[in-house]
Write an enzyme that holds these catalytic residues in place. Structure first.
Site, PDB file in Angstrom:
ATOM      1  N   SER A  21      37.968  37.801 -17.160  1.00 28.77           N
ATOM      2  CA  SER A  21      38.827  38.067 -16.001  1.00 28.77           C
ATOM      3  C   SER A  21      40.129  38.726 -16.458  1.00 28.77           C
ATOM      4  O   SER A  21      40.843  38.185 -17.295  1.00 28.77           O
ATOM      5  CB  SER A  21      39.121  36.733 -15.300  1.00 28.77           C
ATOM      6  N   ARG A  23      43.124  39.193 -15.350  1.00 26.82           N
ATOM      7  CA  ARG A  23      44.404  38.480 -15.254  1.00 26.82           C
ATOM      8  C   ARG A  23      44.232  36.979 -15.472  1.00 26.82           C
ATOM      9  O   ARG A  23      45.055  36.181 -15.046  1.00 26.82           O
ATOM     10  CB  ARG A  23      45.044  38.740 -13.889  1.00 26.82           C
ATOM     11  N   ASN A  71      26.139  32.337 -17.978  1.00 28.89           N
ATOM     12  CA  ASN A  71      26.515  31.467 -16.867  1.00 28.89           C
ATOM     13  C   ASN A  71      26.609  30.061 -17.451  1.00 28.89           C
ATOM     14  O   ASN A  71      25.595  29.477 -17.837  1.00 28.89           O
ATOM     15  CB  ASN A  71      25.449  31.542 -15.768  1.00 28.89           C
ATOM     16  N   TYR A 165      36.493  20.464  -6.158  1.00 31.37           N
ATOM     17  CA  TYR A 165      37.168  20.953  -7.367  1.00 31.37           C
ATOM     18  C   TYR A 165      37.900  19.814  -8.074  1.00 31.37           C
ATOM     19  O   TYR A 165      37.794  19.636  -9.297  1.00 31.37           O
ATOM     20  CB  TYR A 165      38.136  22.055  -6.956  1.00 31.37           C
ATOM     21  N   THR A 167      37.327  16.689  -7.906  1.00 30.18           N
ATOM     22  CA  THR A 167      36.334  15.762  -8.469  1.00 30.18           C
ATOM     23  C   THR A 167      35.773  16.311  -9.776  1.00 30.18           C
ATOM     24  O   THR A 167      35.651  15.590 -10.776  1.00 30.18           O
ATOM     25  CB  THR A 167      35.201  15.547  -7.447  1.00 30.18           C
ATOM     26  N   ILE A 198      49.237  28.595 -11.835  1.00 32.23           N
ATOM     27  CA  ILE A 198      49.388  29.689 -12.799  1.00 32.23           C
ATOM     28  C   ILE A 198      49.122  31.002 -12.061  1.00 32.23           C
ATOM     29  O   ILE A 198      48.218  31.065 -11.211  1.00 32.23           O
ATOM     30  CB  ILE A 198      48.356  29.531 -13.959  1.00 32.23           C
TER      31      ILE A 198
HETATM   32  N1  LIG Z   1      45.217  29.565 -12.098  1.00 33.53           N
HETATM   33  C1  LIG Z   1      45.576  28.319 -11.847  1.00 33.53           C
HETATM   34  O1  LIG Z   1      46.549  28.056 -11.133  1.00 33.53           O
HETATM   35  C2  LIG Z   1      44.810  27.178 -12.445  1.00 33.53           C
HETATM   36  C3  LIG Z   1      45.340  25.899 -12.312  1.00 33.53           C
HETATM   37  C4  LIG Z   1      44.639  24.825 -12.846  1.00 33.53           C
HETATM   38  C5  LIG Z   1      43.450  25.053 -13.515  1.00 33.53           C
HETATM   39  N2  LIG Z   1      42.954  26.311 -13.629  1.00 33.53           N
HETATM   40  C6  LIG Z   1      41.699  26.485 -14.349  1.00 33.53           C
HETATM   41  O2  LIG Z   1      41.866  27.450 -15.350  1.00 33.53           O
HETATM   42  C7  LIG Z   1      40.613  28.077 -15.617  1.00 33.53           C
HETATM   43  C8  LIG Z   1      40.782  29.584 -15.605  1.00 33.53           C
HETATM   44  O3  LIG Z   1      41.155  29.975 -14.304  1.00 33.53           O
HETATM   45  P1  LIG Z   1      41.914  31.339 -13.975  1.00 33.53           P
HETATM   46  O4  LIG Z   1      43.033  30.984 -13.119  1.00 33.53           O
HETATM   47  O5  LIG Z   1      42.126  32.109 -15.213  1.00 33.53           O
HETATM   48  O6  LIG Z   1      40.829  32.028 -13.026  1.00 33.53           O
HETATM   49  P2  LIG Z   1      40.021  33.392 -13.114  1.00 33.53           P
HETATM   50  O7  LIG Z   1      39.213  33.432 -11.855  1.00 33.53           O
HETATM   51  O8  LIG Z   1      40.938  34.521 -13.422  1.00 33.53           O
HETATM   52  O9  LIG Z   1      39.074  33.175 -14.349  1.00 33.53           O
HETATM   53  C9  LIG Z   1      37.911  32.390 -14.303  1.00 33.53           C
HETATM   54  C10 LIG Z   1      36.860  33.061 -15.166  1.00 33.53           C
HETATM   55  O10 LIG Z   1      35.694  32.216 -15.197  1.00 33.53           O
HETATM   56  C11 LIG Z   1      34.554  33.056 -15.050  1.00 33.53           C
HETATM   57  N3  LIG Z   1      33.450  32.287 -14.503  1.00 33.53           N
HETATM   58  C12 LIG Z   1      33.314  31.800 -13.239  1.00 33.53           C
HETATM   59  N4  LIG Z   1      32.125  31.181 -13.115  1.00 33.53           N
HETATM   60  C13 LIG Z   1      31.507  31.268 -14.327  1.00 33.53           C
HETATM   61  C14 LIG Z   1      30.254  30.830 -14.811  1.00 33.53           C
HETATM   62  N5  LIG Z   1      29.390  30.171 -14.033  1.00 33.53           N
HETATM   63  N6  LIG Z   1      29.943  31.100 -16.090  1.00 33.53           N
HETATM   64  C15 LIG Z   1      30.797  31.794 -16.887  1.00 33.53           C
HETATM   65  N7  LIG Z   1      31.987  32.228 -16.486  1.00 33.53           N
HETATM   66  C16 LIG Z   1      32.341  31.978 -15.210  1.00 33.53           C
HETATM   67  C17 LIG Z   1      35.005  34.158 -14.105  1.00 33.53           C
HETATM   68  O11 LIG Z   1      34.147  35.277 -14.164  1.00 33.53           O
HETATM   69  C18 LIG Z   1      36.412  34.425 -14.604  1.00 33.53           C
HETATM   70  O12 LIG Z   1      36.416  35.373 -15.654  1.00 33.53           O
HETATM   71  C19 LIG Z   1      39.639  27.534 -14.575  1.00 33.53           C
HETATM   72  O13 LIG Z   1      38.878  26.495 -15.162  1.00 33.53           O
HETATM   73  C20 LIG Z   1      40.551  26.986 -13.509  1.00 33.53           C
HETATM   74  O14 LIG Z   1      39.936  25.959 -12.767  1.00 33.53           O
HETATM   75  C21 LIG Z   1      43.615  27.382 -13.112  1.00 33.53           C
END
Ligand SMILES: NC(=O)c1ccc[n+]([C@@H]2O[C@H](COP(=O)([O-])OP(=O)(O)OC[C@H]3O[C@@H](n4cnc5c(N)ncnc54)[C@H](O)[C@@H]3O)[C@@H](O)[C@H]2O)c1
Length: 259
Positions: A21, A23, A71, A165, A167, A198
């Site tokens: 991803s 960003r 995946n 989520y 959970t 974030i």
């Molecule tokens: N951004 C926030 O505010 C925040 C806060 C708390 C936790 N998180 C966690 O941080 C992590 C990263 O999130 P992000 O904000 O960078 O989001 P994002 O959507 O930018 O990145 C998530 C990535 O996971 C990949 N992905 C999704 N399903 C997948 C699968 N089945 N198999 C392989 N890859 C898969 C997506 O293609 C993407 O590249 C996540 O676990 C999210 O729950 C994010």
């Protein structure tokens, strides 16, 4: 009996899931680890995107990289993907389980398929990746695993994503503690980072300035977090010097809440 983990090898690989991803936290974490000299495996749903990010990181930081489509909710894809990574890069020493999906559906409306998808990606995913990676790490008697939870776990939601989520992420914190208990005596530490808001695209798209201000209003430090805020904590937890830390959850949340 006391056990001591093996030292880190001279050349070592970190596997980062969810790293394609543009960003996202995963991408920035993969870059941070590459900047510290790790060989980096980029794993994400789309093999082409994973390979292209891996190439970009190799070009920018001059380290070995490998991109793989995976995946994380599919155990066969995970096992085959990590086999491929191990055939192409140095010893697998670290895993950052960053892949995840959000879900804003309210509890009374969520359907079984949607519930299963959220639990499968966010909880079964880190489990499958950890289990496969840990088999290799245990054989080498050294490893670092870092999971990503969310402030949503201890808060019971209260953010963009709701019950499914929250959970799943609470499960990730349980997975962290339980795998730490089983794997640490075999040289593998397991820890977790629980981010607050974030500035990525996971909360229903890119955050507007207005939305960032709203989110920041609830934070003691007066700003939303950056991907680098999380990447630097992950980076520390996978260092060799972090060997006394295991089974812990670190809240990196700008003061949204504290214990
Ligand atoms: N951004 C926030 O505010 C925040 C806060 C708390 C936790 N998180 C966690 O941080 C992590 C990263 O999130 P992000 O904000 O960078 O989001 P994002 O959507 O930018 O990145 C998530 C990535 O996971 C990949 N992905 C999704 N399903 C997948 C699968 N089945 N198999 C392989 N890859 C898969 C997506 O293609 C993407 O590249 C996540 O676990 C999210 O729950 C994010």
């Amino acid at each position: 009996m006391t056990t001591t983990a093996a030292p880190f090898p001279a050349e070592k690989t970190a596997l980062v899931t969810g790293a394609a991803s543009e960003r996202g936290i995963g991408r920035v974490t993969a870059e941070r680890l590459a900047s510290e000299g790790w060989a980096v495996a980029v794993a994400d749903l789309d093999p082409i995107a994973s390979k292209s990010v891996a190439e970009a990181i190799a070009g920018k930081f001059g380290v070995r990289t490998y991109g793989v489509g995976m995946n994380v909710a599919d155990v066969e894809q995970v096992n085959a993907g990590i086999d491929e990574v191990e055939a192409n890069l140095p010893q697998l020493v670290a895993v950052a389980n960053i892949a995840g999906i959000s879900n804003p559906t309210s509890y009374l409306d969520i359907k079984p398929e949607e519930w299963d998808l959220v639990l499968n990606v966010n909880l079964r995913g880190p489990h499958f990746v950890t289990q496969r990676a840990a088999r290799s790490m245990v054989a080498n008697n050294v490893g670092r695993i870092v999971n990503i939870s969310s402030c949503s776990a201890p808060m019971g939601g209260g953010t963009f994503s709701k019950t499914a989520y929250s959970t799943a992420k609470a499960g990730v914190e349980g997975l962290t503690r339980a795998t730490a208990r089983e794997l640490s005596p075999m040289g593998v530490t397991v820890n977790c980072v629980a981010p607050g808001p974030i500035d990525t695209d996971i909360m229903g798209g890119t955050l507007s300035d207005e939305r960032k201000e709203e989110l920041a209003a609830g934070l003691l430090v007066g700003r939303v977090g950056t991907q680098a805020d999380i990447a630097s904590m992950v980076n520390y937890l996978v260092t060799e010097e972090a060997s006394f830390i295991t089974g812990q959850v670190y809240d990196v949340n700008g003061g949204l809440w504290f214990r």
